[in-house]
Scaffold this active site. Structure first.
Site, PDB file in Angstrom:
ATOM      1  N   MET A  46       0.840  -1.202   0.000  1.00  0.00           N
ATOM      2  CA  MET A  46       0.000   0.000   0.000  1.00  0.00           C
ATOM      3  C   MET A  46       0.872   1.248   0.000  1.00  0.00           C
ATOM      4  O   MET A  46       1.005   1.930   1.003  1.00  0.00           O
ATOM      5  CB  MET A  46      -0.911  -0.007   1.233  1.00  0.00           C
ATOM      6  N   ASP A  47       1.443   1.564  -1.147  1.00  0.00           N
ATOM      7  CA  ASP A  47       2.405   2.666  -1.237  1.00  0.00           C
ATOM      8  C   ASP A  47       1.732   3.935  -1.765  1.00  0.00           C
ATOM      9  O   ASP A  47       0.848   3.869  -2.628  1.00  0.00           O
ATOM     10  CB  ASP A  47       3.542   2.239  -2.182  1.00  0.00           C
ATOM     11  N   GLY A  48       2.160   5.095  -1.252  1.00  0.00           N
ATOM     12  CA  GLY A  48       1.685   6.356  -1.821  1.00  0.00           C
ATOM     13  C   GLY A  48       0.802   7.181  -0.905  1.00  0.00           C
ATOM     14  O   GLY A  48       0.282   8.215  -1.329  1.00  0.00           O
TER      15      GLY A  48
END
Lengths: 311, 273
Positions: free
Chosen positions: B40-42
């Site tokens: 779950m990047d960003g």
């Protein structure tokens, strides 16, 4: 939940666009590689040492043999270790109406070109996935051909490896390989062990999981013999027992997989923890200098944070 | 704080829910992945872009995960694994780390509510000894209370890296084998011995591993388990990952399904043979 926000493209960014890399679009402003290096996980300590050692050790003397880099690539941002999954020989042959063996022969030519480019551009280690443990289930005719192709290639290139300063290492489960090939591998490894320009690691009958299992077995043996205590087992010990202990730089900075398949296929699992992945559409025999430059350019534009923040 | 219990009511009702179920009914004509894993990047980039207070990006990310759980439940995906917090993330700003830990605590309570609605089992994978005692206790309690649920298994990787997971499995395997005094072949470590000691042993290997935020790397997430799974890197930042992104990913999976199924069988034959 549907909403207008899905105007954002959903394309899988693992497949690169066909735009050529623009010169000058290489380094993010304010990104200081030294700052990053100081916050690396322990396993990357060698990068700190290498950053200063390269200026003083023998490798720097190879600089006079390194050719000019293509436009847009920076020598300082060149990966130390590149890994390649050479996928697509069979499909290439089928597309051209040729037998699979022709695809593999063409693949060897591609590999030869890549080895030469790595040597010229200052890449220290190139690891290639030549034959996986899963490949043993292929038809016997194809498997026999692949092993004999490998044997022929080693024999014919041995002299050229010596001249070019290339060190050969072979990793994988050697128990299933023919005796003649094993003997040749030992001979080539022994003959080239002092070469320093480029280390070419060929993974044959290799599986990332198998690599960890055999490391675990070695550690268990040492614990049973009393050489080490169970409390001493740490990541560094596992790293020492993995088959990539044959190199000073066991962790690839960049992994390239050709033929558009988006998976790692049991290659170097432990070692790929922080590796940048690049998936090329081209089949391996069609992967040449231009495609390699595209992969390196993509690598050089990436921000590697290793779990931290750098801004 | 963006998460609240009203959101549960909103997700399951309304015309968007009906439309979504229709789309999923069509998707279910083809094969559905059993296990989806997500990096779950960003979150931070999302907060910066929306000019939100620092840290609220993670709240939005938690909400996105909640929505995803519901979508997976409706689509029939059995296992979801989310990379919430890596061991490497401990070296971030202590305030950010504390905010994430507080968010994790709130999420534990919300997941407890959700687990009753859709028979959700929650598992925490990672080196939980590195967490605060309160969070560790709450997490363990949630795991115990939901252990009997089986409609959907959510594994939250917190204080996790795969190399730490492998290290832990290697330690346990060595400990087990050094105590074995039986036949020689029983004392040799096999693949199955290591796998049974993995934190992720509750779930099968993922079929798809999605990374949002546009980066193309695994960042020490499920290196072992993702050896043969389909990788998907999406430019969209995590809080903006929604149902259409999921539909696209599942369609990609269905497109390559026959190849994956063959590979999986071949690997299982090799490992058992």
């Amino acid at each position: 939940m549907l909403s207008l926000r899905f105007a954002i493209p959903t394309a899988n960014t693992l497949i690169p666009s066909k735009n050529k890399p623009k010169p000058g679009l290489v380094v993010q402003s304010g990104w200081n590689q030294t700052d990053l290096l100081s916050s690396l996980p322990k396993r990357y300590d060698y990068k700190l040492q290498a950053a200063t050692a390269d200026l003083t050790d023998g490798r720097a003397s190879m600089a006079d043999k390194e050719v000019e880099l293509p436009e847009g690539l920076s020598r300082e941002l060149m990966p130390k270790h590149v890994a390649v999954i050479m996928d697509g020989n069979g499909r290439w042959a089928r597309q051209k109406g040729l037998p699979a063996s022709a695809g593999h022969e063409a693949g060897v030519k591609s590999l030869r070109e890549m080895v030469e480019l790595c040597g010229h551009w200052g890449i220290q280690v190139l690891t290639v996935f030549a034959f996986s443990t899963e490949n043993w289930i292929r038809p016997k005719v194809e498997v026999d051909f692949l092993l004999s192709l490998f044997e022929r290639a080693l024999k014919s290139e041995m002299e050229s490896f010596q001249k070019s300063g290339i060190r050969i290492s072979v990793i994988g489960d050697s128990s299933k390989l023919p005796t003649s090939l094993l003997g040749l591998i030992n001979e080539v490894e022994e003959t080239t062990k002092n070469n320093t320009r480029l280390q070419l690691i060929v993974a044959v009958s290799y599986s990332g999981k198998y690599d960890v299992v055999q490391a675990c077995r070695s550690i268990a043996e040492r614990a049973k013999d009393g050489q080490i205590q169970l409390e001493d087992i740490n990541e560094s010990l596992i790293e020492q027992e993995l088959e990539t202990n044959c190199t000073e730089y066991p962790y690839p900075d960049l992994l390239i997989r050709t033929s558009g398949e988006l998976r790692v296929s049991n290659f170097l699992l432990w070692q790929l923890a922080y590796t940048e992945l690049f998936f090329a559409q081209e089949l391996w025999p069609d992967f040449g200098k231009e495609e390699f430059v595209e992969a390196l350019s993509s690598y050089q534009q990436r921000q590697r944070r290793y779990g931290g923040r750098h801004s | 704080m963006l998460i609240n219990e009203d959101v549960l009511g909103r997700i399951f009702s309304g015309w968007t829910s009906i439309l979504r179920k229709c789309v999923f009914r069509v998707l279910r004509v083809g094969p559905i992945p059993c296990h989806v894993a997500i990096i779950m990047d960003g979150n931070r980039r999302y907060a910066k872009r929306k000019r939100l207070e620092e840290g609220t990006g993670h709240d939005a990310g938690a909400m996105a995960l909640l929505y995803l759980l519901v979508y997976c439940y409706e689509l029939g995906i059995k296992y979801v694994t989310a990379y919430a917090f890596s061991i490497d993330n401990f070296k971030r700003n202590p305030e950010e780390v504390q905010k994430i830990m507080d968010l994790m605590m709130e999420s534990v309570f919300l997941l407890a509510r959700l687990s009753k609605v859709c028979s959700l089992r929650v598992h925490f994978a990672g080196n939980l000894q590195l967490l605060s005692a309160d969070l560790r206790t709450a997490a363990k309690k949630l795991m115990e209370n939901t252990a009997g649920n089986s409609n959907l298994v959510l594994t939250i990787c917190v204080s996790y890296t795969c190399s730490d997971e492998i290290l832990h499995a290697v330690e346990e395997s060595c400990k087990e084998k050094t105590e074995t005094t039986g036949r020689d072949d029983e004392s040799v470590i096999k693949l199955a011995d290591i796998e049974k000691h993995m934190y992720m042993a509750v779930a099968p290997d993922p079929d798809i591993l999605i990374r949002t935020g546009g980066e193309c790397r695994l960042s020490n997430f499920l290196l072992w388990q993702s050896c043969c799974c389909h990788l998907s890197s999406i430019f969209t930042v995590w809080p903006e990952f929604g149902v259409l992104h999921l539909v696209k990913v599942v369609l990609d999976f269905q497109h390559k399904y026959s190849y994956f199924a063959r590979k999986k069988n071949a690997i299982m034959e090799l490992e058992n043979g």
